[in-house]
Write an enzyme that holds these catalytic residues in place. Structure first.
Site, short mmCIF file in Angstrom:
data_model
loop_
_atom_site.label_atom_id
_atom_site.label_comp_id
_atom_site.label_asym_id
_atom_site.label_seq_id
_atom_site.Cartn_x
_atom_site.Cartn_y
_atom_site.Cartn_z
N GLY A 182 0.86 -1.28 -0.01
CA GLY A 182 -0.03 0.18 0.07
C GLY A 182 0.94 1.05 0.17
CB SER A 183 0.23 4.76 0.78
OG SER A 183 -0.40 4.63 2.07
CB THR A 184 5.47 5.38 1.45
OG1 THR A 184 5.79 4.75 0.30
CG2 THR A 184 6.49 5.71 2.19
N GLY A 201 2.63 2.58 5.33
CA GLY A 201 3.57 1.72 5.81
C GLY A 201 4.35 2.17 6.94
CD GLU A 230 4.64 -4.26 -3.91
OE1 GLU A 230 4.74 -5.55 -4.09
OE2 GLU A 230 4.31 -3.67 -4.90
CB CYS A 276 3.20 -0.51 -6.15
SG CYS A 276 3.52 -2.16 -6.72
CD GLU A 296 2.23 5.24 -5.25
OE1 GLU A 296 1.86 5.20 -4.28
OE2 GLU A 296 2.72 4.13 -5.96
P1 NAI Z 1 -3.39 2.45 2.22
O1 NAI Z 1 -1.90 2.29 1.85
O2 NAI Z 1 -3.85 3.44 3.07
O3 NAI Z 1 -4.33 1.31 1.95
C1 NAI Z 1 -3.85 -0.20 1.67
C2 NAI Z 1 -4.47 -1.14 2.75
O4 NAI Z 1 -3.97 -0.56 4.23
C3 NAI Z 1 -5.64 -1.05 2.65
O5 NAI Z 1 -6.49 -2.43 2.93
C4 NAI Z 1 -6.06 -0.32 3.95
O6 NAI Z 1 -7.54 -0.54 4.47
C5 NAI Z 1 -5.18 -0.48 4.76
N1 NAI Z 1 -4.73 0.58 5.83
C6 NAI Z 1 -5.11 1.80 5.87
N2 NAI Z 1 -4.47 2.35 7.13
C7 NAI Z 1 -4.25 1.35 7.79
C8 NAI Z 1 -3.51 1.38 9.03
N3 NAI Z 1 -3.40 2.62 9.67
N4 NAI Z 1 -2.99 0.17 9.56
C9 NAI Z 1 -3.24 -0.85 8.97
N5 NAI Z 1 -3.62 -0.96 7.69
C10 NAI Z 1 -4.23 0.13 7.23
O7 NAI Z 1 -3.74 3.16 0.51
P2 NAI Z 1 -5.20 3.83 0.09
O8 NAI Z 1 -5.49 4.78 1.05
O9 NAI Z 1 -6.01 2.89 -0.25
O10 NAI Z 1 -4.67 4.64 -1.18
C11 NAI Z 1 -3.88 5.79 -1.08
C12 NAI Z 1 -2.70 6.01 -1.94
O11 NAI Z 1 -1.95 4.86 -1.55
C13 NAI Z 1 -3.02 5.74 -3.33
O12 NAI Z 1 -3.43 6.89 -4.02
C14 NAI Z 1 -1.57 5.22 -3.80
O13 NAI Z 1 -1.05 6.28 -4.08
C15 NAI Z 1 -1.03 4.43 -2.81
N6 NAI Z 1 -1.42 2.93 -2.93
C16 NAI Z 1 -0.32 2.26 -3.25
C17 NAI Z 1 -0.47 0.89 -3.62
C18 NAI Z 1 0.71 0.15 -3.95
O14 NAI Z 1 0.51 -0.94 -4.48
N7 NAI Z 1 1.84 0.71 -3.73
C19 NAI Z 1 -1.50 0.23 -3.38
C20 NAI Z 1 -2.74 0.99 -2.85
C21 NAI Z 1 -2.45 2.41 -2.54
#
Ligand code: NAI
Ligand code: MG
Length: 493
Positions: A242-244, A247, A264, A298, A398
């Site tokens: 997911g997002s940095t 992370g 990742e 990503c 990103e």
């Molecule tokens: P996110 O990183 O917040 O979400 C990814 C996962 O993490 C989801 O299942 C979410 O429910 C979970 N999550 C969110 N906050 C959490 C926390 N505090 N503790 C544990 N788990 C948590 O990303 P989001 O909000 O969906 O998208 C935002 C931006 O992130 C996107 O615009 C993109 O730039 C980036 N992103 C990058 C990805 C990648 O593959 N590198 C995938 C998804 C998003």
């Protein structure tokens, strides 16, 4: 939109989805649902149970019990066999799973998901083979007397898998695969925007003979279910994509019980085109490196560095290629790009598109939301910005949408310096017919993957991972399997 009633997934007949613990569908303890949308229409597709900390706790207890129970007595061959049985079920239910995925997150059914079947199967077969390949070592020691020294390997325990929405059907197998191969158990927390394919897969795993409790799924918000899983004291490892920014939260949450992590995270990957490249291949290759999955990947190669002598020609080619792509109904035959996942993602992408010209970039093509019959969904045209410098916001952050920032360069040294001037280090691409140039880039680029005269190829035996703020821990290959194993030394006198 198409008439899809004939093959609408039976899984959606009851659109209120519960959480999956110990092989059963159960209601979350505090109740409540969150809607998940079809991003092609903006309509609510289903309701996901809003799991919270107490539900995560229940799921972890179930995973711990399964870890210590009959699953711990499965031989490697039995674990391999259970993966093979799941592969059969995946193939049998592939149309249904990909339909669910397409409805839930908008990837083109025929243009992306259905053709990926071979890749899914090969990935799972790789993990099935790994189940039989795990082994320790005997290490000769220099101790006095007669002492035998062994390194033993054991599954690390309960794994939390936090999965993003951009490719959940595939992405979950990067956790489920090594979990089943090593004898770990898992609690998965799919993204609130796209959880359906993960829920349906959990049911199929049990049908394949994976004991109840080995793979549990708790849906819910990242800030609730996700955060609870990342912080849980009885989770031994978290695999997160997911997002940095998130992370960083996971790293903090891991401190409580010193969890192992595989992260990742985000990227802003460079794709570097030299004047001696075969442009017939480079133009579509670079374009799809940015536009695949509507840019929601990503490792999308969104910083496109082009040698100055071919800069204008290349930008024209890239723009023309983008305009030729069929953006539309994800279920229609011929669609190459679907919508973005959500209104929030649409706002984010259009915000960056507006920011480009404010900082001096030239909008060459695209940049608009699509209207007409697509007005209900979150569709954006493939977009090209020229006159970009590496320090502009659109070249640093990103965007996670179909937006290419094209930056000119003169020499290979300059390209390398610019490519590495980023906080990220996930993917990268090089297009050149000169071996010396290629090798200079392969050695010099600071990223987990370098693709040469291709982009985005992945093989589970090779694997994938990030440098710098794109994360740590390898996904795939023996390095990934090692992350799911605890190592123990034995000194036997
Ligand atoms: P996110 O990183 O917040 O979400 C990814 C996962 O993490 C989801 O299942 C979410 O429910 C979970 N999550 C969110 N906050 C959490 C926390 N505090 N503790 C544990 N788990 C948590 O990303 P989001 O909000 O969906 O998208 C935002 C931006 O992130 C996107 O615009 C993109 O730039 C980036 N992103 C990058 C990805 C990648 O593959 N590198 C995938 C998804 C998003
Ligand atoms: Mg959805």
């Amino acid at each position: 939109m198409n008439n899809i009633s004939s093959d609408y997934p039976a899984f959606l007949a009851n659109p209120e989805k519960q959480i999956f613990i110990d092989g059963q569908w159960v209601a979350p303890l505090e109740g409540g649902f969150i809607p998940t949308h079809n991003p092609a229409t903006g309509e609510v597709l289903a309701q996901l149970a809003r799991g919270r900390a107490a539900d995560v706790d229940r799921a972890v207890i179930s995973a711990r019990r399964a870890f210590e129970g009959p699953w711990s007595r499965f031989t490697p061959a039995q674990r391999q066999q259970v993966i093979m049985r799941f592969v059969e079920l995946l193939e049998r239910h592939y149309e249904e799973l990909t339909m669910l995925e397409s409805l839930d997150m908008g990837a083109p059914l025929h243009g992306r998901l259905r053709p990926a079947k071979g890749g899914f199967v090969q990935t799972l077969l790789y993990y099935a083979s790994q189940a039989r390949s795990i082994h320790g070592e005997t290490i000769p020691n220099s101790l006095p007397g007669n002492v035998t020294t062994l390194i033993l390997k054991a599954p690390v325990g309960v794994v939390g898998g936090i999965i993003p929405w951009n490719a959940p059907l595939f992405g979950q197998f990067n956790v489920i695969g090594p979990v089943l191969a090593t004898g770990c158990t898992a609690v998965l927390k799919p993204a609130e925007d796209a959880s359906l394919s993960v829920l349906r897969t959990a049911e199929l795993l049990v049908e394949a003979g994976v004991p109840p409790g080995v793979v549990n799924v708790v849906t819910g918000l990242g800030s609730e279910a996700g955060a609870a899983l990342a912080a849980h004291r009885d989770v031994n490892r978290v695999a997160f994509t997911g997002s940095t920014a998130t992370g960083r939260e996971i790293i903090k949450a891991s401190a409580g019980n010193i969890k192992r992590l595989q992260l990742e995270l985000g990227g802003k990957s460079p794709d570097i085109v030299f004047a001696d490249a075969d442009l017939e291949r480079a133009v579509p290759g670079v374009a799809m490196g940015v536009y695949s999955n509507s840019g929601q990947i990503c490792f999308a190669g969104t910083r496109v560095f082009v040698q100055r002598s071919i800069y204008e020609q290349f930008i024209d080619g890239l723009a023309a290629y983008g305009r030729s792509l069929k953006v539309g109904d994800p279920l229609a035959v011929g669609t190459q790009l679907g919508p973005l996942i959500s209104q929030r993602q649409l706002d984010q992408v259009l915000g960056y598109v507006a920011k480009g010209p404010q900082e001096g970039a030239a909008l060459v093509s695209g940049g608009k939301r699509l209207g007409g019959p697509l007005a209900g969904g979150y569709f954006v045209e493939p977009t090209v910005f020229g006159n970009v410098t590496n320090t502009m916001t659109i070249a640093r952050e990103e965007i996670f949408g179909p937006v290419a920032s094209v930056i000119p360069f003169d020499t290979a040294d300059e390209a390398l310096t610019l490519a590495n001037a980023t906080d990220y280090g996930l993917g990268s691409g090089v297009w050149s017919s000169n071996l010396g140039t290629v090798m200079k880039m392969v050695h010099g680029i600071q990223a987990g993957t370098v693709w040469v005269n291709c982009y985005g190829l992945l093989d589970p035996a090779v694997g994938f991972g990030g440098w710098k703020q794109s994360g740590y821990g390898w996904k795939g290959g023996t390095a990934q399997i090692e992350g799911y194993l605890a190592q123990k030394a034995a000194y036997i006198a």
